[in-house]
Design an enzyme around this catalytic site. Structure first.
Site, PDB file in Angstrom:
ATOM      1  CB  CYS A 178     -13.468  -4.151   1.810  1.00 13.79           C
ATOM      2  SG  CYS A 178     -14.177  -5.779   2.163  1.00 13.79           S
ATOM      3  CB  CYS A 232     -11.739  -2.029   5.173  1.00 12.38           C
ATOM      4  SG  CYS A 232     -10.576  -2.833   6.297  1.00 12.38           S
ATOM      5  NE  ARG A 272      -3.035   1.377   9.761  1.00 12.44           N
ATOM      6  CZ  ARG A 272      -3.535   0.156   9.580  1.00 12.44           C
ATOM      7  NH1 ARG A 272      -4.418  -0.065   8.619  1.00 12.44           N
ATOM      8  NH2 ARG A 272      -3.171  -0.848  10.364  1.00 12.44           N
ATOM      9  CB  CYS A 304      -8.967  -9.643   2.831  1.00  5.42           C
ATOM     10  SG  CYS A 304      -9.073  -9.033   4.533  1.00  5.42           S
ATOM     11  NE  ARG A 308      -3.546  -0.090   2.588  1.00  6.64           N
ATOM     12  CZ  ARG A 308      -3.932  -0.693   3.721  1.00  6.64           C
ATOM     13  NH1 ARG A 308      -3.554  -0.222   4.895  1.00  6.64           N
ATOM     14  NH2 ARG A 308      -4.692  -1.773   3.674  1.00  6.64           N
ATOM     15  CE  LYS A 336      -7.957   3.004   9.355  1.00  9.83           C
ATOM     16  NZ  LYS A 336      -9.063   2.185   8.781  1.00  9.83           N
ATOM     17  CB  CYS A 344     -14.583  -9.518   7.880  1.00 13.12           C
ATOM     18  SG  CYS A 344     -13.393  -8.175   8.130  1.00 13.12           S
TER      19      CYS A 344
END
Length: 567
Positions: free
Chosen positions: A433, A482, A140, A439, A71, A214, A478
């Site tokens: 996501c 995200c 992040r 993932c 990323r 974040k 999940c």
């Protein structure tokens, strides 16, 4: 009373012994294996990469097939055509030939083998970007409204995002040692072991933060970055055309574990007004208070939102003021009241135009019908736009001269790419996501499932006359959230294999959490469940009421009755 020290989570031990994130990563890179050991797996995240395996092939004779997601951290999502092209080159040369635009204005490359990991990260740095702190227990990627405008306000918030990203970045030289110098040079460099933590990492210390952190910056009229979902949110306060500071919100976060009642999604709480000149120091104080008081025993409840829930915002503010060294003012009345996804043509105000291009779920690949990568290559090669990434996984092509507008549309159509004006409203406001197969946390499909569900929804919405209504649909594989499903008008969250929890009642504006409408809905019944909600909304909404407002007003029990009555 027991005086035993608390039992820290294993990750805290890995960080403590890591020599400021170096661990044994250089040695592991030289080892003849396709994966890393357990401790280095945690440290790799700080460097911007996750070890993954193709879950579609786990039962194959060869067993797990490991690769890496990388990323790139891109504050405000701002990058040049050259930087964008460099990532397209990397996804073809080392990755799985696709590139992902993320929900935090970053770029992800998938499928990179361990043997190419160092080269790929080095090449990202060569183009002027970095993967450092794109993941891990640190601050992040810092988000802000990515729109390009001739006014000073947009420039200022984007400059503030960059300044925050630089100020809160880890200072350790381990990143350089691992990825940016040859092995011999790296071994000769100071390892930092003998320095005090405040010398090496003056903000983070030896063990960094208890959990990820974040930050996002929004304008009152444009909350396109979901400011209330951030650990630290900044809402711009403008007076007489000048940005004088920000209202700080604290404690937002989406992740939750359904089996653990102690976990929950949360929206940030308004804490204080901060003058522009004090933003870096107050943000640092917020981070330090979380560093010193966040939960390091249980990672499930280690985010800032749990400290805020435990302390209350007043106690937290007092701790921030003490760390900052001065009292803070109360928030002004300014709050978010609008949301612009920046799709289609928008006037920059400087004689040039930007074009927001809807990229479904952020995935760029080339196929027989649509050649996304080839399209971007031609656009970047011929028009050389600055590119801004949005929090809805799409891209804004900037600095388009009026005479070049037809050329841009021609390139899009040449490669089978739908112009944003042709994308249905429901598809335009949806996102998912990554989910399966890469993932490791995903329980259900997400990115690969949502487009088909949107296909099934478009006709019923048109029949109901709701095809122009804007509402967010966000899917995650999940409960980690995200794609920010818990404040969406509709959230679809993977709960068990092939089954989803359906949430309703959030808001397009992002300032209200939704609630569970139905649980464990089989994938094949998700669209019919949503159509029943849309039908009830059509039949029983109040004038000018949005879908989210309607579901929030009537509540779960009444909505069930209205869905039945509308069947």
């Amino acid at each position: 009373m027991s005086t035993d020290a608390p039992k820290l989570s294993p990750v805290e031990g890995f960080k403590d012994e890591s020599r400021y994130l170096r661990g044994t990563i250089p040695d592991e890179l030289k080892a003849d294996t396709d994966h890393f050991g357990k401790g280095d797996l945690q440290l790799l995240k700080f460097h911007g990469t996750y070890q993954q395996d193709d879950r579609d092939s786990r039962k194959s004779p060869g067993g797990k097939s490991y690769s890496f997601m990388i990323r790139t951290r891109i504050p405000s999502g701002v990058l040049t055509s050259e930087q964008f092209l460099a990532h397209l080159d990397l996804c073809d040369e080392f990755g799985n030939s696709t590139m992902k635009l993320t929900t935090r204005q970053a770029i992800q490359l998938h499928g990179v083998p361990k043997t190419d990991l160092k080269t790929t990260i080095a090449r990202i740095n060569e183009c002027g970007l970095s993967t450092l702190a794109a993941c891990g227990d640190v601050n992040r990627n810092v988000m802000s409204c990515p729109a390009k405008r001739s006014d000073s306000i947009h420039d200022e918030i984007q400059s503030t995002a960059l300044a925050l990203a630089m100020h809160l970045a880890p200072r350790t030289i381990s990143y350089r040692q691992c990825w940016l110098v040859d092995d011999e040079t790296g071994e000769k460099q100071l390892l930092q072991d003998e320095k005090a933590p405040e010398e090496v990492e003056p903000i983070y210390g030896k063990t960094y933060l208890p959990r990820k952190f974040k930050i996002g910056i929004a304008l009152p009229e444009d909350n396109c970055i979901d400011v209330y979902t951030q650990d630290l949110g900044l809402i711009a306060v403008v007076r007489d055309g000048k940005l004088i500071g920000y209202n700080f919100t604290v404690g937002g976060g989406m992740g939750t574990t359904p089996s653990a009642a102690k976990t929950f999604p949360a929206l940030g709480k308004r804490m204080a007004f901060v003058k522009s000149e004090d933003v870096l120091k107050v943000a640092e104080a917020v981070v330090i208070v979380q560093r010193d008081h966040g939960n390091r025993e249980d990672r499930k409840i280690a985010r800032l939102k749990y400290l805020i829930a435990d302390w209350g915002v007043e106690k937290f503010r007092a701790a921030v003021e003490k760390q900052f060294g001065a009292p803070l003012d109360d928030c002004t009345e300014d709050d978010v009241h609008g949301f612009d996804d920046h799709m289609g043509w928008q006037d920059q105000g400087d004689g040039k135009w930007s074009y927001g291009l809807n990229v479904e779920n952020g995935r760029l690949s080339d196929g027989p019908e649509r050649q996304w990568k080839a399209c971007f290559r031609e656009i970047c090669g011929e028009l050389k736009p600055e590119i801004r990434l949005t929090s809805h996984q799409s891209a804004i092509l900037c600095d388009i001269a009026p005479d070049d507008k037809p050329k841009l549309i021609e390139i899009l159509k040449k490669h089978g790419i739908p112009v944003s004006e042709e994308v249905s409203t429901v598809r335009r406001w949806s996102m998912a996501c990554v989910g399966l197969p890469t993932c490791g946390l995903s329980i259900t499909e997400s990115e690969r499932a949502l487009p088909g569900m949107i296909d099934e929804l478009e006709a019923p919405l048109a029949k109901l006359g709701l095809d122009k209504d804007a509402f967010t649909i966000r899917m995650t594989g999940c409960p980690n959230g995200c794609a920010r499903p818990y404040n969406a008008d509709i959230g679809l969250v993977g709960k068990a294999k092939g089954k989803y929890t359906v949430f309703v009642g959030g808001a397009l504006l992002g300032n209200r959490l939704n609630y569970i409408f139905r649980d464990l809905v089989p994938a094949e019944e998700v669209t019919s469940t949503l159509v029943s909600v849309f039908t009830a909304y059509k039949n029983y909404r109040q004038e000018s009421e949005t879908l989210g407002d309607f579901c929030a007003r009537v509540g779960k029990e009444e909505l069930e009755k209205l869905c039945t009555a509308s069947a």
